[in-house]
Design a protein around this motif. Structure first.
Motif, short mmCIF file in Angstrom:
data_model
loop_
_atom_site.label_atom_id
_atom_site.label_comp_id
_atom_site.label_asym_id
_atom_site.label_seq_id
_atom_site.Cartn_x
_atom_site.Cartn_y
_atom_site.Cartn_z
N VAL A 104 0.82 -1.21 0.00
CA VAL A 104 0.00 0.00 0.00
C VAL A 104 0.85 1.26 0.00
N PHE A 105 1.82 1.36 0.95
CA PHE A 105 2.53 2.63 1.12
C PHE A 105 3.68 2.82 0.14
N ARG A 106 4.38 1.77 -0.25
CA ARG A 106 5.46 1.93 -1.22
C ARG A 106 4.95 1.61 -2.63
N GLY A 107 4.24 0.50 -2.78
CA GLY A 107 3.80 0.07 -4.11
C GLY A 107 2.71 0.94 -4.71
N LEU A 108 1.80 1.45 -3.88
CA LEU A 108 0.70 2.27 -4.41
C LEU A 108 0.89 3.76 -4.12
N ILE A 109 0.93 4.13 -2.84
CA ILE A 109 0.99 5.55 -2.48
C ILE A 109 2.27 6.21 -2.99
N LYS A 113 5.06 9.59 -6.79
CA LYS A 113 6.28 9.78 -7.59
C LYS A 113 5.94 10.20 -9.02
N LYS A 114 4.78 9.77 -9.52
CA LYS A 114 4.36 10.15 -10.86
C LYS A 114 3.89 11.60 -10.93
N LYS A 115 3.43 12.14 -9.80
CA LYS A 115 2.85 13.48 -9.77
C LYS A 115 3.77 14.54 -9.19
N PHE A 116 4.72 14.14 -8.34
CA PHE A 116 5.58 15.09 -7.63
C PHE A 116 7.04 14.69 -7.81
N LYS A 117 7.94 15.58 -7.38
CA LYS A 117 9.35 15.24 -7.33
C LYS A 117 9.53 14.06 -6.38
N ILE A 118 10.56 13.29 -6.63
CA ILE A 118 10.75 12.05 -5.88
C ILE A 118 10.91 12.31 -4.37
N GLN A 119 11.58 13.41 -3.98
CA GLN A 119 11.75 13.66 -2.54
C GLN A 119 10.42 13.99 -1.87
N TYR A 120 9.50 14.65 -2.59
CA TYR A 120 8.17 14.92 -2.03
C TYR A 120 7.40 13.62 -1.89
N ALA A 121 7.53 12.74 -2.86
CA ALA A 121 6.87 11.44 -2.78
C ALA A 121 7.44 10.63 -1.61
N LEU A 122 8.77 10.68 -1.44
CA LEU A 122 9.43 9.97 -0.35
C LEU A 122 8.90 10.46 0.99
N PHE A 123 8.95 11.76 1.22
CA PHE A 123 8.53 12.30 2.52
C PHE A 123 7.01 12.24 2.69
N GLY A 124 6.26 12.43 1.61
CA GLY A 124 4.80 12.36 1.69
C GLY A 124 4.32 10.96 2.07
N SER A 125 4.91 9.95 1.44
CA SER A 125 4.50 8.58 1.77
C SER A 125 4.96 8.20 3.17
N ALA A 126 6.11 8.73 3.60
CA ALA A 126 6.59 8.47 4.97
C ALA A 126 5.66 9.11 6.00
#
Length: 132
Positions: free
Chosen positions: A7-12, A17-30
């Motif tokens: 759920v959190f890595r595979g989906l969220i 990551k497709k919509k935001f910069k990778i660091q935002y995706a990293l911290f957002g999912s965390a």
């Protein structure tokens, strides 16, 4: 751990990551992973685990790797909880503010070592991609 990683890595994370910069995706999912755990102390530890899990996932390009890390963290927690139930003085240290600082410090050190390992596997460009 497997369901949470899916759920959190595979989906969220992957969708962010497709919509935001990778660091935002990293911290957002965390952050989402931390909030999912509700309790404040669990939230902070889960956020660190979420960051480590993303770095592991990106390093190995495999969800199984982050599932193994997540499972290891849960087993460690179970062992510590068992030790705490047997010996109250250890419980006092682990769940004190000092204990939490030590655990967070160890987590940060592990993250730094993980980043160094990622550089060896994917090169500096692989790390820059995560934080650029």
């Amino acid at each position: 751990p497997a369901i949470e990683e899916i759920v959190f890595r595979g989906l969220i994370y992957e969708n962010m990551k497709k919509k935001f910069k990778i660091q935002y995706a990293l911290f957002g999912s965390a952050v989402a992973f931390g909030i999912f755990h509700f309790d404040l102390r669990q939230c902070l530890n889960a956020m660190v685990l979420g960051i480590v899990s993303v770095v592991i996932y990106e390093t190995f390009s495999d969800l199984k790797a982050s599932i193994i890390v997540h499972s290891s963290a849960n087993v460690t927690s179970l062992i510590l909880n068992y030790i705490c139930s047997v010996n109250g003085s250890i419980k006092g240290l682990i769940f004190s503010d000092l204990g939490q600082i030590i655990i967070m410090g160890a987590s940060i050190m592990a993250l730094v070592l993980l980043i160094a390992r990622t550089v060896k596997i994917k090169g500096v460009a692989g790390i820059i991609k995560l934080f650029n």
